[in-house]
Design a protein around this motif. Structure first.
Motif, PDB file in Angstrom:
ATOM      1  N   PRO A  91      49.711  13.804 -89.214  1.00 60.67           N
ATOM      2  CA  PRO A  91      50.947  13.302 -89.572  1.00 60.67           C
ATOM      3  C   PRO A  91      50.923  11.701 -89.355  1.00 60.67           C
ATOM      4  O   PRO A  91      50.399  11.274 -88.285  1.00 60.67           O
ATOM      5  N   GLY A 105      51.923  22.362 -87.388  1.00 59.81           N
ATOM      6  CA  GLY A 105      51.602  21.293 -86.388  1.00 59.81           C
ATOM      7  C   GLY A 105      52.237  19.934 -86.832  1.00 59.81           C
ATOM      8  O   GLY A 105      52.842  19.049 -85.984  1.00 59.81           O
ATOM      9  N   SER A 106      51.766  19.689 -88.002  1.00 64.29           N
ATOM     10  CA  SER A 106      52.108  18.235 -88.524  1.00 64.29           C
ATOM     11  C   SER A 106      53.295  17.995 -88.725  1.00 64.29           C
ATOM     12  O   SER A 106      53.796  16.905 -88.350  1.00 64.29           O
ATOM     13  N   ALA A 118      48.464  25.171 -84.193  1.00 66.27           N
ATOM     14  CA  ALA A 118      48.775  24.028 -83.233  1.00 66.27           C
ATOM     15  C   ALA A 118      49.696  24.282 -82.070  1.00 66.27           C
ATOM     16  O   ALA A 118      49.335  23.793 -80.797  1.00 66.27           O
ATOM     17  N   GLN A 123      42.365  26.968 -94.334  1.00 64.09           N
ATOM     18  CA  GLN A 123      43.580  26.787 -93.647  1.00 64.09           C
ATOM     19  C   GLN A 123      43.703  27.827 -92.352  1.00 64.09           C
ATOM     20  O   GLN A 123      44.050  27.561 -91.379  1.00 64.09           O
ATOM     21  N   HIS A 175      40.079  14.330 -81.613  1.00 67.60           N
ATOM     22  CA  HIS A 175      41.181  13.415 -82.338  1.00 67.60           C
ATOM     23  C   HIS A 175      40.754  12.188 -82.969  1.00 67.60           C
ATOM     24  O   HIS A 175      41.047  11.442 -83.757  1.00 67.60           O
TER      25      HIS A 175
HETATM   26  O1  NZQ Z   1      52.186  20.420 -96.372  1.00 69.74           O
HETATM   27  P1  NZQ Z   1      52.240  21.541 -97.218  1.00 69.74           P
HETATM   28  O2  NZQ Z   1      52.091  21.704 -98.484  1.00 69.74           O
HETATM   29  O3  NZQ Z   1      53.292  22.445 -96.339  1.00 69.74           O
HETATM   30  O4  NZQ Z   1      50.831  22.262 -96.605  1.00 69.74           O
HETATM   31  C1  NZQ Z   1      50.325  22.694 -95.455  1.00 69.74           C
HETATM   32  C2  NZQ Z   1      49.318  21.596 -94.881  1.00 69.74           C
HETATM   33  O5  NZQ Z   1      48.494  21.244 -96.070  1.00 69.74           O
HETATM   34  C3  NZQ Z   1      49.489  23.935 -95.588  1.00 69.74           C
HETATM   35  N1  NZQ Z   1      50.407  24.996 -95.144  1.00 69.74           N
HETATM   36  C4  NZQ Z   1      51.148  25.432 -93.921  1.00 69.74           C
HETATM   37  N2  NZQ Z   1      51.758  26.528 -93.958  1.00 69.74           N
HETATM   38  C5  NZQ Z   1      51.385  27.006 -95.318  1.00 69.74           C
HETATM   39  C6  NZQ Z   1      50.352  26.022 -96.000  1.00 69.74           C
HETATM   40  N3  NZQ Z   1      50.237  26.411 -97.224  1.00 69.74           N
HETATM   41  C7  NZQ Z   1      50.622  27.744 -97.649  1.00 69.74           C
HETATM   42  N4  NZQ Z   1      51.320  28.524 -97.226  1.00 69.74           N
HETATM   43  C8  NZQ Z   1      51.843  28.370 -96.000  1.00 69.74           C
HETATM   44  N5  NZQ Z   1      52.680  29.213 -95.268  1.00 69.74           N
HETATM   45  O6  NZQ Z   1      48.604  23.916 -94.254  1.00 69.74           O
HETATM   46  C9  NZQ Z   1      48.115  22.362 -94.209  1.00 69.74           C
HETATM   47  C10 NZQ Z   1      48.014  21.992 -92.962  1.00 69.74           C
HETATM   48  O7  NZQ Z   1      49.301  22.094 -92.177  1.00 69.74           O
HETATM   49  P2  NZQ Z   1      49.330  21.344 -90.743  1.00 69.74           P
HETATM   50  O8  NZQ Z   1      50.355  21.398 -90.259  1.00 69.74           O
HETATM   51  O9  NZQ Z   1      48.581  20.113 -90.611  1.00 69.74           O
HETATM   52  O10 NZQ Z   1      48.215  22.303 -89.648  1.00 69.74           O
HETATM   53  P3  NZQ Z   1      48.334  22.641 -88.345  1.00 69.74           P
HETATM   54  O11 NZQ Z   1      49.491  23.532 -87.754  1.00 69.74           O
HETATM   55  O12 NZQ Z   1      46.996  23.058 -88.144  1.00 69.74           O
HETATM   56  O13 NZQ Z   1      48.778  21.299 -87.475  1.00 69.74           O
HETATM   57  C11 NZQ Z   1      47.865  20.439 -87.203  1.00 69.74           C
HETATM   58  C12 NZQ Z   1      48.236  19.140 -86.763  1.00 69.74           C
HETATM   59  O14 NZQ Z   1      48.865  19.522 -85.338  1.00 69.74           O
HETATM   60  C13 NZQ Z   1      48.122  18.705 -84.214  1.00 69.74           C
HETATM   61  C14 NZQ Z   1      46.714  18.762 -84.836  1.00 69.74           C
HETATM   62  O15 NZQ Z   1      46.295  17.483 -84.118  1.00 69.74           O
HETATM   63  C15 NZQ Z   1      47.149  18.136 -86.253  1.00 69.74           C
HETATM   64  O16 NZQ Z   1      47.669  16.651 -86.384  1.00 69.74           O
HETATM   65  N6  NZQ Z   1      48.136  19.465 -82.997  1.00 69.74           N
HETATM   66  C16 NZQ Z   1      49.573  19.375 -82.288  1.00 69.74           C
HETATM   67  C17 NZQ Z   1      49.411  19.930 -81.125  1.00 69.74           C
HETATM   68  C18 NZQ Z   1      50.764  19.743 -80.256  1.00 69.74           C
HETATM   69  N7  NZQ Z   1      51.962  19.207 -80.903  1.00 69.74           N
HETATM   70  O17 NZQ Z   1      51.037  20.643 -79.319  1.00 69.74           O
HETATM   71  C19 NZQ Z   1      48.431  20.554 -80.291  1.00 69.74           C
HETATM   72  C20 NZQ Z   1      47.315  20.678 -81.220  1.00 69.74           C
HETATM   73  O18 NZQ Z   1      45.959  20.613 -80.289  1.00 69.74           O
HETATM   74  C21 NZQ Z   1      46.915  19.740 -82.266  1.00 69.74           C
HETATM   75  O19 NZQ Z   1      46.323  18.530 -81.731  1.00 69.74           O
END
Ligand code: NZQ
Ligand code: ZN
Length: 389
Positions: free
Chosen positions: A72, A98-99, A142, A187, A271
């Protein structure tokens, strides 16, 4: 075991149809919210309509901010802060992974902060207050739905940096495993790799006499490892998703690091990859973590051998714990490959030219080393990246 204080205040609402509770939960805090989400998966799946219905039922006014990208971006966070300030909004609902949750967290502490929110990522100031937020999780990965972490990318310079604060625990998180059915396989694999990495970061510790947490971490890893092949074959297997979704939260809600010091070097190194190349966090970890392991296993061969035997069922070769330890690392690599993760930097589209820059960026800010199990300086980080080639 070290002294510790453990308190995780996030209320978890788990199970089928739990998203319909969202309006009722929010009305405990606010009648006017920011609705924050990503690129549109929630509209395709029908989740958006259900949420709107639940908000309307409780007469909750909402302003939408969509478009959160994986990794993000700071610019959208700034936009969210402005919207909240201009409209007197004092609650954020994050719908996504997470994003989206991290973007919401950054907005939540950016609103009351009297300065530029990036200051807090640079350590120029600490979080002193935050408006409350709640989440509906759509991808187990995440662990942000119940964590103190928030990771944001500043597009200017490609810096991905974290803030940690107990003030940003979500007030509630809604976990319905059915919401994960629509995830693309890649994913899913990225998410699982992140979950395993959160467990391994905690597992590799120098703290002695931590049997209970060792065994809880091992069983959480085994639960994920056992259930993911089922999900990859049958993406609507509710029971398997339930195991994985709850594991993802448990892996990162700070319970499993009680009484011990985790490592976190692999996360800090990853990162840098995501910051510059915009690769998914989990895919970056799939490449960095095994390389880190190969670089540091001599620090505590017995711990690596224990990981191999208990998690990966490697035969314990007592005459050579090193052999056992190395077999465990290979098993991890094989598993990651089997679920579709990249095996090296080249497969991720990352070549030699910027390894040194990444090692430098990783260690030249408010910290000069990363990791606790073994403290890694710039040259070490460079060596880990070379091993990941
Ligand atoms: O944006 P949309 O259209 O929703 O699509 C998302 C995105 O493209 C898609 N997606 C999510 N749920 C879906 C889906 N597609 C279809 N059906 C569903 N049910 O998945 C894609 C990735 O989403 P994202 O939020 O980026 O994934 P994730 O949960 O892996 O998050 C990654 C982020 O979290 C951070 C990472 O660095 C990265 O930026 N982290 C956050 C942490 C924390 N806050 O404690 C700890 C972690 O170590 C991590 O660093
Ligand atoms: Zn992670």
């Amino acid at each position: 075991m070290d002294n510790f204080i453990f308190q995780n205040p996030t209320k978890i609402i788990f199970g089928k149809d739990s998203e319909n509770e969202v309006g009722k939960e929010i009305s405990k805090y606010s009648k006017k919210i920011l609705l924050h989400y990503g690129g549109g998966s929630i509209k395709k799946t029908g989740l958006y309509d259900k949420v709107i219905q639940s908000l309307k039922k409780e007469n909750i006014e909402y302003i939408e901010l969509s478009g959160v990208k994986p990794n993000p971006r700071l610019s959208l966070v700034r936009e969210g802060i402005k919207i909240c300030r201009d409209n007197g909004i004092n609650f954020i609902l994050a719908i996504g992974g997470g994003s989206v949750i991290d973007s919401s967290k950054a907005i939540s502490f950016g609103v009351p902060y009297d300065g530029d929110v990036w200051d807090l990522f640079l350590g120029k100031a600490v979080v002193e207050s935050a408006i409350p937020l709640g989440t509906i999780l759509t991808i187990p990965a995440a662990g942000s739905e119940s964590s103190t972490g928030c990771v944001i990318t500043n597009e200017e310079g490609g810096y991905k940096r974290a803030v940690n604060s107990e003030l940003i625990y979500p007030r509630f998180s809604i976990l319905n495993p059915e919401l994960a059915f629509t995830l693309p396989k890649y994913q899913v694999a990225c998410g699982v790799t992140d979950i395993l990495s959160h467990l391994m970061e905690r597992y590799f510790t120098n703290t002695k006499n931590v049997e209970l947490m060792d065994r809880l971490i091992e069983s959480t890893m085994k639960t994920v490892i056992n259930n993911i092949p089922i999900i990859l074959k049958q993406n609507d297997n509710y029971e398997a998703w339930s195991e994985v979704m709850w594991s993802g939260t448990i892996a990162h809600n700070n319970l499993l690091n009680t009484g011990r010091v985790g490592d976190w070097g692999s996360h800090d190194i990853e990162h840098e990859l995501s910051g510059i190349y915009d690769v998914p966090h989990g895919a970056g970890l799939a490449v960095v973590f095994p390389a880190w392991m190969k670089y540091v296993y001599m620090q505590d061969i017995q711990r690596f051998a224990q990981f191999a035997v208990r998690v990966w069922n490697v035969e314990n070769t007592f005459w050579s714990p090193e052999k056992t330890a190395l077999e465990g690392i290979e098993k991890l690599k094989e598993f990651l490959k089997s679920i579709g993760m990249p095996g090296n930097l080249t497969e991720l589209g990352i070549y030699d030219d910027r390894l040194e820059e990444m090692a430098d960026k990783c260690t030249n800010s408010d910290r000069t080393t990363v990791g606790n199990f073994v403290k890694l300086g710039k040259t070490d980080v460079f060596n880990v990246l070379k091993l990941a080639k």
